[in-house]
Write an enzyme that holds these catalytic residues in place. Sequence first.
Site, mmCIF file in Angstrom:
data_model
loop_
_atom_site.group_PDB
_atom_site.id
_atom_site.type_symbol
_atom_site.label_atom_id
_atom_site.label_comp_id
_atom_site.label_asym_id
_atom_site.label_seq_id
_atom_site.Cartn_x
_atom_site.Cartn_y
_atom_site.Cartn_z
ATOM 1 C CB THR A 103 0.386 -1.850 3.470
ATOM 2 O OG1 THR A 103 1.777 -1.723 3.148
ATOM 3 C CG2 THR A 103 -0.424 -1.851 2.173
ATOM 4 N N GLY A 105 2.607 -2.941 7.732
ATOM 5 C CA GLY A 105 4.018 -3.250 7.956
ATOM 6 C C GLY A 105 4.947 -2.231 7.341
ATOM 7 C CB CYS A 106 4.900 -0.586 4.033
ATOM 8 S SG CYS A 106 4.719 -2.146 3.141
ATOM 9 C CB SER A 107 2.603 2.724 7.325
ATOM 10 O OG SER A 107 2.151 2.887 5.996
ATOM 11 C CG LEU A 111 8.389 5.342 5.348
ATOM 12 C CD1 LEU A 111 9.519 5.731 4.409
ATOM 13 C CD2 LEU A 111 7.039 5.848 4.832
#
Length: 214
Positions: A103, A105-107, A111
């Site tokens: 997703t 924001g996570c990528s 992370l």
Amino acid sequence: QFLASYSKQSEMISRCFLPLVVAFLHSTSARTFGSAFITGSSAIGKGSTALKMSSTEVNIGDKLPAVTLTEGQADYESPVEVELLSLIAGKKVAIFAVPGAFTPGCSKSHLPSFITAQDELKAKGVEMTICVATNDAYVMEAWGRTSGGADAGIRFLSDGNAELTKALGLTMGSDVFTRSKRYSLIAEDGVVTQYFSSAEESSNTWAPNVLSAL
């Protein structure tokens, strides 16, 4: 004429079956069925601790739950079960969770912040970094491999049944599956020593903020 015929048929059915229903409700079989249903419901409620959902959010000083996560393997081999407490026993670890692998924001932010911070985290005594999401193990393995996170030494573990997420009180509603709220924490020998919530700002859970607290 149709309505009159339908009404007569309904009346006949009621006369035939209503006495049988009443008799059943007063019978031993009905009481046994009701008791069994209630007992079964209670048994479900008293199930495995892994299925219990905490009503309070995890906090500093809490011991992490004894849950089994899964870790995807290269070349689509069968995922391997990982006992969380055994994995982190005697270690200082950083654990961060995301709502979903791949997703935006996570990528793009969460992370990568931990990928680039690995040397600094190790300098602060963090021996292992674990990324958790409720995606399945195959998805987590692919995300770790393609993002460069696995090459950086981060372990990508699937909380596919949301057991860890529920136990920490960090579930988030979704129209697809139960997701985890975004968070990060530091644990030493299974006990939470630092906790970073995304309730106010997502960036509070990114590696730079974690490093500033160590």
